[in-house]
Scaffold this active site. Structure first.
Site, short mmCIF file in Angstrom:
data_model
loop_
_atom_site.label_atom_id
_atom_site.label_comp_id
_atom_site.label_asym_id
_atom_site.label_seq_id
_atom_site.Cartn_x
_atom_site.Cartn_y
_atom_site.Cartn_z
N HIS A 88 1.11 -1.09 -0.03
CA HIS A 88 0.21 0.07 -0.04
C HIS A 88 0.77 1.34 0.11
O HIS A 88 0.62 2.28 -0.88
CB HIS A 88 -1.02 -0.11 1.16
CG HIS A 88 -1.58 1.32 1.41
ND1 HIS A 88 -2.76 1.53 0.76
CD2 HIS A 88 -1.63 2.22 2.05
CE1 HIS A 88 -3.47 2.79 1.21
NE2 HIS A 88 -2.36 3.40 1.85
N GLU A 89 1.98 1.29 0.79
CA GLU A 89 2.86 2.40 1.08
C GLU A 89 3.63 2.71 -0.40
O GLU A 89 3.79 3.75 -0.90
CB GLU A 89 3.74 2.33 2.11
CG GLU A 89 2.98 2.22 3.41
CD GLU A 89 2.00 3.50 3.71
OE1 GLU A 89 2.24 4.37 3.40
OE2 GLU A 89 1.13 3.20 4.19
N HIS B 260 1.62 4.51 -2.76
CA HIS B 260 1.58 6.19 -2.65
C HIS B 260 3.21 6.20 -3.50
O HIS B 260 3.09 7.64 -3.98
CB HIS B 260 1.82 6.45 -1.26
CG HIS B 260 0.40 6.48 -0.65
ND1 HIS B 260 -0.65 6.72 -0.94
CD2 HIS B 260 0.26 5.75 0.64
CE1 HIS B 260 -1.63 6.67 -0.16
NE2 HIS B 260 -1.03 5.90 0.80
N HIS C 73 3.29 9.03 -6.44
CA HIS C 73 4.08 10.19 -6.49
C HIS C 73 4.78 10.35 -7.79
O HIS C 73 5.05 11.20 -8.57
CB HIS C 73 4.83 10.38 -5.29
CG HIS C 73 5.86 11.48 -5.23
ND1 HIS C 73 6.94 11.64 -4.68
CD2 HIS C 73 5.68 12.87 -5.45
CE1 HIS C 73 7.64 12.88 -4.77
NE2 HIS C 73 6.81 13.50 -5.23
#
Length: 250
Positions: A120-121, A124, A128
């Site tokens: 999940h991270e 991100h 980005h």
């Protein structure tokens, strides 16, 4: 929060509020109660779900850190560092410094839950890298929202102390609403990161078809905490508008 509400209520209804014939039931407290209950339920849900699936070892045997490293490489991202941070479920991606931080419960653990959170991270970090619109918007609004969350309510109270000074109250509500907007923008950012995570975990065979539903449950439970935060922010804004929005300067 209780002290703040007491100050707001004393401004709204005067020193006699709450005593004898001057007693008045502030129904807007129900909004705060609903928000608090939602937050507690979401917190309990995410912790229980993570705990349940942290006991299931992933078939690949990959840890959260190894998962993150592979996913970043597969996405062609080589300028993001992976660091370990203390705490439980304190995982996050720092876009300013391009650092993906994994908590103790994720970094070296090889459970389905840990793999899902690490992925999940990475979602991100990929957002980005590709310039995902909602993430860009949230990053732009956060500095303003941080100020708004600190001074919004004090401005409203100051405006009320000065005799319901409408300009100060309106400015306070406006700047506070920006922090609410950030909470709302956060929802698509988090949901998209989870969808990317599940998709890539399956495509790269990091989790099997049998394990992906478990991972999805963990990430769905985590998403509920953001829904609860957004709901709490919206209800707080509604309460400000109800208490002060229609007040006029005497």
């Amino acid at each position: 929060m209780i002290l703040l509400n007491a100050n707001v209520d004393s401004i709204m209804y005067g020193p006699g509020y709450g005593y004898g014939y001057w007693y008045y039931f502030d129904w807007t407290y129900l909004l705060l109660i609903v928000a608090a209950l939602f937050s507690v339920i979401a917190s309990v849900k995410v912790n229980s779900t993570f705990s349940k699936y942290s006991r299931i070892r992933s078939m690949s045997g990959m840890t959260g850190a190894q998962t993150a490293q592979q996913m970043l490489q597969n996405a062609g991202i080589y300028d993001v560092r992976i660091e370990r941070v203390s705490g439980h479920l304190s995982d996050h991606y720092d876009p300013r410094n391009k650092v993906l931080r994994l908590s103790d419960s994720t970094y070296s653990d090889c459970s389905v839950a840990a793999v899902g959170v690490a992925a999940h991270e990475c979602g991100h970090a990929i957002q980005h890298d590709v310039g995902y619109g909602p993430l860009v918007l949230r990053s732009t609004l956060i500095p303003i929202a941080n100020v708004g969350s600190r001074i919004g309510i004090p401005l409203v109270i100051l405006g009320a102390i000065l005799g319901f000074h409408s300009i100060l109250i309106q400015i306070g509500i406006l700047v506070f609403s920006i922090s609410v907007l950030v909470q709302l923008v956060t929802l698509p950012v988090e949901i998209n990161a989870s969808r990317r995570a599940v998709k890539l975990l399956g495509e790269h065979r990091i989790l099997s078809d049998q394990e992906l539903p478990y991972c999805r449950k963990v990430l769905t439970a985590a998403a509920m905490t953001y829904v609860a935060a957004a709901a709490s922010a919206v209800l707080s804004l509604i309460r400000l508008i109800v208490l002060f929005g229609n007040r006029k300067k005497d």
